[in-house]
Design a protein around this motif. Structure first.
Motif, PDB file in Angstrom:
ATOM      1  N   ASP A  11       0.831  -1.210   0.000  1.00 51.10           N
ATOM      2  CA  ASP A  11       0.000   0.000   0.000  1.00 51.10           C
ATOM      3  C   ASP A  11       0.866   1.261   0.000  1.00 51.10           C
ATOM      4  N   SER A  58      -2.884  -9.898  -6.663  1.00 52.24           N
ATOM      5  CA  SER A  58      -4.169  -9.248  -6.383  1.00 52.24           C
ATOM      6  C   SER A  58      -4.813  -8.764  -7.674  1.00 52.24           C
ATOM      7  N   ILE A  59      -3.998  -8.208  -8.565  1.00 55.96           N
ATOM      8  CA  ILE A  59      -4.499  -7.741  -9.857  1.00 55.96           C
ATOM      9  C   ILE A  59      -4.990  -8.924 -10.693  1.00 55.96           C
ATOM     10  N   GLY A  62      -8.315 -10.086  -9.401  1.00 56.86           N
ATOM     11  CA  GLY A  62      -9.372  -9.137  -9.752  1.00 56.86           C
ATOM     12  C   GLY A  62      -9.775  -9.242 -11.211  1.00 56.86           C
ATOM     13  N   HIS A  86      -7.558   1.703 -10.552  1.00 60.07           N
ATOM     14  CA  HIS A  86      -7.978   1.912  -9.164  1.00 60.07           C
ATOM     15  C   HIS A  86      -7.025   1.187  -8.223  1.00 60.07           C
ATOM     16  N   HIS A  87      -6.650  -0.026  -8.591  1.00 62.41           N
ATOM     17  CA  HIS A  87      -5.773  -0.832  -7.743  1.00 62.41           C
ATOM     18  C   HIS A  87      -4.386  -0.210  -7.620  1.00 62.41           C
TER      19      HIS A  87
END
Length: 200
Positions: A11, A58-59, A62, A86-87
């Protein structure tokens, strides 16, 4: 604790940049000692690598969820583009470009994974669009897939598009439109124009 460190580091890296975030920053943000971080990651490069793999996975997850929604190929591409932007926090400086510049060994180690998964995803979309009559049936799928991926991978880090003149959002939107206009049928163009309200 290791997974929490990876998530928080990912993050921070996306928001502030791989180079800017220090181990001290991460420790302070999490309210833990630097010693705890070094127990799991002997150096920052190892943490960058683990965080990058976490981001890419994670991408990938998604994108797979979007593909399972069974949207038409053009809507699917638009949704994937929006999800990825957005990610990645719609950042001003591409994480991929930073990774390549400041952590080239890490970049090289994760790039092959990223290329394989994204290439498959793009090719799947091209084949889907052909079946739906939205993309021209005679397009060379593998070639178009590679060209699109290559463009998306390099355009954001290019000196031709300085951040003060071109936002990442604008670059992504214009490049996707450029890609789709090159391969759509008349039927596909009608669908595409639904996402281009200023198009004439």
């Amino acid at each position: 604790m290791k997974e929490e460190i990876i998530k928080k580091a990912a993050d921070l890296f996306l928001n502030l940049g791989f180079k800017s975030v220090t181990m001290d920053d991460l420790a302070n943000e999490m309210g833990i000692s630097k010693k705890t971080i070094y127990f799991h990651f002997p150096n920052k490069a190892k943490l960058v690598q683990a965080s990058t793999l976490f981001i890419l996975n994670s991408i990938d997850e998604g994108i797979e969820k979007i593909k399972q929604k069974e949207l038409n190929a053009i809507v699917e591409m638009v949704e994937i583009k929006n999800f990825v932007m957005h990610h990645l926090k719609d950042e001003k400086s591409s994480p991929q470009f930073q990774l390549q510049k400041y952590y080239p060994k890490v970049y090289k180690s994760v790039q092959s994974h990223h290329i394989d998964t994204m290439q498959c995803s793009i090719n799947d979309n091209l084949e889907k669009g052909i079946k739906e009559g939205l993309y021209r049936e005679n397009i060379p799928v593998d070639f178009i897939g590679k060209i699109y991926f290559l463009g998306m991978s390099t355009i954001k880090g290019s000196d031709l598009f300085p951040a003060e003149q071109f936002s990442i959002k604008e670059i992504n939107e214009k490049y996707l439109e450029y890609h789709l206009r090159a391969i759509v049928t008349e039927k596909g163009l009608k669908t595409l124009k639904e996402f281009l309200p200023t198009d004439h």
